[in-house]
Design a protein around this motif. Structure first.
Motif, short mmCIF file in Angstrom:
data_model
loop_
_atom_site.label_atom_id
_atom_site.label_comp_id
_atom_site.label_asym_id
_atom_site.label_seq_id
_atom_site.Cartn_x
_atom_site.Cartn_y
_atom_site.Cartn_z
N ALA A 3 -43.99 60.54 24.58
CA ALA A 3 -44.33 60.55 26.18
C ALA A 3 -43.44 59.59 26.80
N GLU A 4 -43.01 60.07 28.02
CA GLU A 4 -42.25 59.43 28.87
C GLU A 4 -41.17 58.49 28.01
N ALA A 5 -40.33 59.09 27.22
CA ALA A 5 -39.20 58.42 26.51
C ALA A 5 -37.98 59.11 26.65
N ALA A 6 -36.98 58.16 26.66
CA ALA A 6 -35.38 58.67 26.79
C ALA A 6 -34.86 58.74 25.34
N ILE A 7 -34.63 59.72 24.64
CA ILE A 7 -34.09 60.20 23.46
C ILE A 7 -32.67 60.61 23.31
N ALA A 8 -31.80 59.96 22.47
CA ALA A 8 -30.32 60.72 22.58
C ALA A 8 -30.78 61.84 21.76
N ASP A 9 -29.68 62.77 21.81
CA ASP A 9 -29.75 63.92 21.28
C ASP A 9 -29.72 63.98 19.55
N ASP A 10 -28.93 62.86 19.09
CA ASP A 10 -28.64 62.90 17.64
C ASP A 10 -29.79 61.86 16.92
N VAL A 11 -30.71 61.43 17.67
CA VAL A 11 -31.73 60.53 17.12
C VAL A 11 -32.56 61.59 15.87
N VAL A 12 -33.02 60.86 14.94
CA VAL A 12 -33.73 61.38 14.18
C VAL A 12 -35.13 61.16 14.19
N LEU A 13 -35.95 62.01 14.17
CA LEU A 13 -37.43 61.70 14.63
C LEU A 13 -38.31 62.53 13.36
N ASP A 14 -38.95 61.67 12.58
CA ASP A 14 -39.97 62.32 11.81
C ASP A 14 -41.12 63.34 12.62
N PRO A 15 -41.55 64.31 12.42
CA PRO A 15 -42.61 64.89 13.47
C PRO A 15 -43.80 64.20 13.49
N SER A 16 -44.08 63.30 12.61
CA SER A 16 -45.12 62.50 12.69
C SER A 16 -45.20 61.02 13.62
N VAL A 17 -44.03 60.82 14.00
CA VAL A 17 -43.99 59.72 14.74
C VAL A 17 -44.50 59.73 16.25
N HIS A 18 -44.78 58.55 16.78
CA HIS A 18 -45.44 58.56 17.94
C HIS A 18 -44.40 57.48 18.89
N VAL A 19 -43.96 58.20 19.91
CA VAL A 19 -42.85 57.27 20.79
C VAL A 19 -43.48 57.38 22.40
N ALA A 20 -43.52 56.26 23.07
CA ALA A 20 -44.07 56.37 24.35
C ALA A 20 -43.15 55.16 25.10
N HIS A 21 -42.89 55.39 26.22
CA HIS A 21 -42.18 54.50 27.23
C HIS A 21 -41.15 53.72 26.50
N SER A 22 -40.26 54.37 25.93
CA SER A 22 -39.27 53.77 24.95
C SER A 22 -37.70 54.39 25.33
N VAL A 23 -36.74 53.84 24.88
CA VAL A 23 -35.52 54.39 24.90
C VAL A 23 -34.86 54.20 23.57
N LEU A 24 -34.41 55.57 23.01
CA LEU A 24 -33.91 55.41 21.66
C LEU A 24 -32.44 56.05 21.74
N MET A 25 -31.56 55.16 21.39
CA MET A 25 -30.24 55.36 21.69
C MET A 25 -29.66 56.04 20.63
N ARG A 26 -28.39 56.66 20.57
CA ARG A 26 -27.63 57.56 19.72
C ARG A 26 -27.96 56.95 18.28
N ALA A 27 -28.05 58.03 17.25
CA ALA A 27 -27.92 57.62 15.69
C ALA A 27 -29.11 56.68 15.39
N ALA A 28 -30.21 56.64 16.37
CA ALA A 28 -31.30 55.94 15.54
C ALA A 28 -32.10 56.92 14.71
N ARG A 29 -33.04 56.23 13.84
CA ARG A 29 -33.72 56.95 12.91
C ARG A 29 -35.18 56.40 12.86
#
Length: 103
Positions: A3-29
């Motif tokens: 929700a309201e997050a900026a996530i780079a295309d190559d970030v790996v997110l498990d489907p069960s995670v919750h991300v809000a009001h955050s920035v996840l840069m390249r190659a994060a997991r």
């Protein structure tokens, strides 16, 4: 879920995670059941299963261990390792001097 997050295309997110009001840069997991709110994950940062990162900055290549909690504007520098289950509140770890954590 993101929700309201900026996530780079190559970030790996498990489907069960919750991300809000955050920035996840390249190659994060972000692994299963982790929560990221109001935070920044710099390139290559890893948040392991069940960890909480709230209002904090995780430096490049840093690892937040399973079930660990970062909050209160905790800032991790490059390649810092936070122990599984550790709780950091308002801590600043500019570099890895061994595993970081308070229990």
């Amino acid at each position: 879920r993101a929700a309201e997050a900026a996530i780079a295309d190559d970030v790996v997110l498990d489907p069960s995670v919750h991300v809000a009001h955050s920035v996840l840069m390249r190659a994060a997991r972000v692994d299963a059941d982790a929560t990221i709110t109001g935070s920044i994950l710099l390139p290559g940062a890893v948040v392991e299963a069940g960890a909480l990162v709230e209002d904090s900055i995780v430096g490049p290549g840093s690892v937040v261990g399973s079930g660990a909690q970062l909050r209160g504007l905790t800032v991790l520098g490059d390649d810092v390792v936070v122990d599984a289950g550790a709780v950091l509140d308002g801590a600043v770890r500019p570099e890895d001097g061994g595993a970081a954590g308070e229990r």
